[in-house]
Design a protein around this motif. Structure first.
Motif, PDB file in Angstrom:
ATOM      1  N   LYS A   1      19.842 -27.673   5.001  1.00 11.36           N
ATOM      2  CA  LYS A   1      19.526 -28.786   4.099  1.00 11.36           C
ATOM      3  C   LYS A   1      18.014 -28.921   3.940  1.00 11.36           C
ATOM      4  CE  LYS A   1      20.525 -33.636   3.089  1.00 11.36           C
ATOM      5  NZ  LYS A   1      21.273 -34.854   3.484  1.00 11.36           N
TER       6      LYS A   1
ATOM      7  N   GLU B   1      22.722 -26.627  -0.328  1.00  8.09           N
ATOM      8  CA  GLU B   1      23.785 -27.633  -0.279  1.00  8.09           C
ATOM      9  C   GLU B   1      24.712 -27.363   0.896  1.00  8.09           C
ATOM     10  OE1 GLU B   1      25.712 -27.684  -4.093  1.00  8.09           O
ATOM     11  OE2 GLU B   1      23.804 -27.779  -5.150  1.00  8.09           O
TER      12      GLU B   1
ATOM     13  N   GLY C   1      27.453 -29.644   1.700  1.00 11.28           N
ATOM     14  CA  GLY C   1      28.697 -30.403   1.591  1.00 11.28           C
ATOM     15  C   GLY C   1      28.749 -31.564   2.563  1.00 11.28           C
ATOM     16  N   LYS C   2      29.895 -31.701   3.269  1.00  6.85           N
ATOM     17  CA  LYS C   2      30.076 -32.783   4.234  1.00  6.85           C
ATOM     18  C   LYS C   2      29.730 -32.350   5.663  1.00  6.85           C
ATOM     19  CE  LYS C   2      34.384 -33.972   3.080  1.00  6.85           C
ATOM     20  NZ  LYS C   2      35.637 -34.779   3.071  1.00  6.85           N
TER      21      LYS C   2
ATOM     22  N   ASN D   1      25.786 -21.963  -0.691  1.00  4.15           N
ATOM     23  CA  ASN D   1      25.896 -23.401  -0.949  1.00  4.15           C
ATOM     24  C   ASN D   1      27.330 -23.887  -0.752  1.00  4.15           C
ATOM     25  OD1 ASN D   1      23.148 -24.339  -1.999  1.00  4.15           O
ATOM     26  ND2 ASN D   1      23.507 -22.514  -3.244  1.00  4.15           N
TER      27      ASN D   1
ATOM     28  N   PRO E   1      30.199 -26.623  -1.351  1.00  2.00           N
ATOM     29  CA  PRO E   1      30.526 -27.736  -2.257  1.00  2.00           C
ATOM     30  C   PRO E   1      30.741 -29.054  -1.508  1.00  2.00           C
ATOM     31  CG  PRO E   1      31.824 -25.783  -2.786  1.00  2.00           C
ATOM     32  CD  PRO E   1      31.144 -25.505  -1.481  1.00  2.00           C
ATOM     33  N   ASP E   2      30.627 -30.142  -2.260  1.00  2.00           N
ATOM     34  CA  ASP E   2      30.637 -31.487  -1.676  1.00  2.00           C
ATOM     35  C   ASP E   2      31.872 -31.806  -0.843  1.00  2.00           C
ATOM     36  OD1 ASP E   2      28.207 -31.992  -2.786  1.00  2.00           O
ATOM     37  OD2 ASP E   2      28.979 -33.152  -4.485  1.00  2.00           O
TER      38      ASP E   2
END
Length: 200
Positions: free
Chosen positions: A54, A59, A61-62, A108, A110-111
């Protein structure tokens, strides 16, 4: 204990590769600062890698991130430059249990996903960095190795360190989860020294 750990502290043999994992950067601040001055490469996996990723603008995600340690991570990346080796792919899941997981995500995340282990490209990458090491210090797993779905990264790193040891490297495991993982995969006898000291 003193003899084995002195080799890691004095760092007279090179390449010296440190492998750090586990959950928190905050638990290993002084270790990282010390290794930046001594090690040739610092491989970072486990949840603590996501704070560093980060900090690089990737990215995550969680995935678990210590936002209060982002400045420290950025400072380490600036000082360490090419020394710090981070994951390039991830085993991810919608939840921490891995009841619904996607095997691999590249850089990366995803969220909706948690990163819970290093992926196959990262395993090969870390393996290549460990292959010619003369000293290896390992503290912390690469993922939630207690769950078989997220154990392959820790197992792969462990096997790479064992192989380096067979080729003449001094290998030291530092305490806690690393020792548990070595015992789980029946490899504890294959290291030069297994320390119960952990972060201390």
């Amino acid at each position: 204990e003193i003899e084995a750990l002195s080799k890691c502290v004095e760092a007279n043999d090179h390449p010296y590769v440190a492998v750090l994992g586990g959950a928190k950067v905050s638990d290993k601040i002084s270790v990282i600062e010390g290794l930046l001055n001594k090690a040739d490469k610092i491989i970072i996996g486990g949840a603590m890698a996501y704070t560093f990723l980060k900090a690089k603008g990737i990215e995550v995600g969680k995935s678990l991130v210590e936002d209060e340690q982002l400045d420290f991570a950025k400072k380490c990346l600036e000082i360490g430059k090419d020394k710090i080796i981070l994951p390039i792919d991830h085993i991810v899941s919608y939840d921490l249990d891995g009841s619904e997981y996607m095997p691999t995500i590249n850089e990366n995340i995803p969220d909706m996903f948690y990163g819970l282990d290093i992926g196959p490209k990262t395993r090969s990458y870390f393996d290549s960095e460990l292959a010619n090491a003369k000293i290896v210090f390992w503290n912390g797993p690469m993922g939630i190795f207690e769950n078989p779905k997220f154990a392959e990264g820790t197992k792969a790193v462990l096997e790479a360190i064992v192989e380096a040891t067979k080729n003449g490297a001094t290998s030291v495991i530092g305490g806690g989860d690393s020792v548990s993982a070595a015992k789980k995969f029946a490899k504890a006898e294959d290291f030069t020294h297994v320390s119960t000291g952990g972060g201390a």
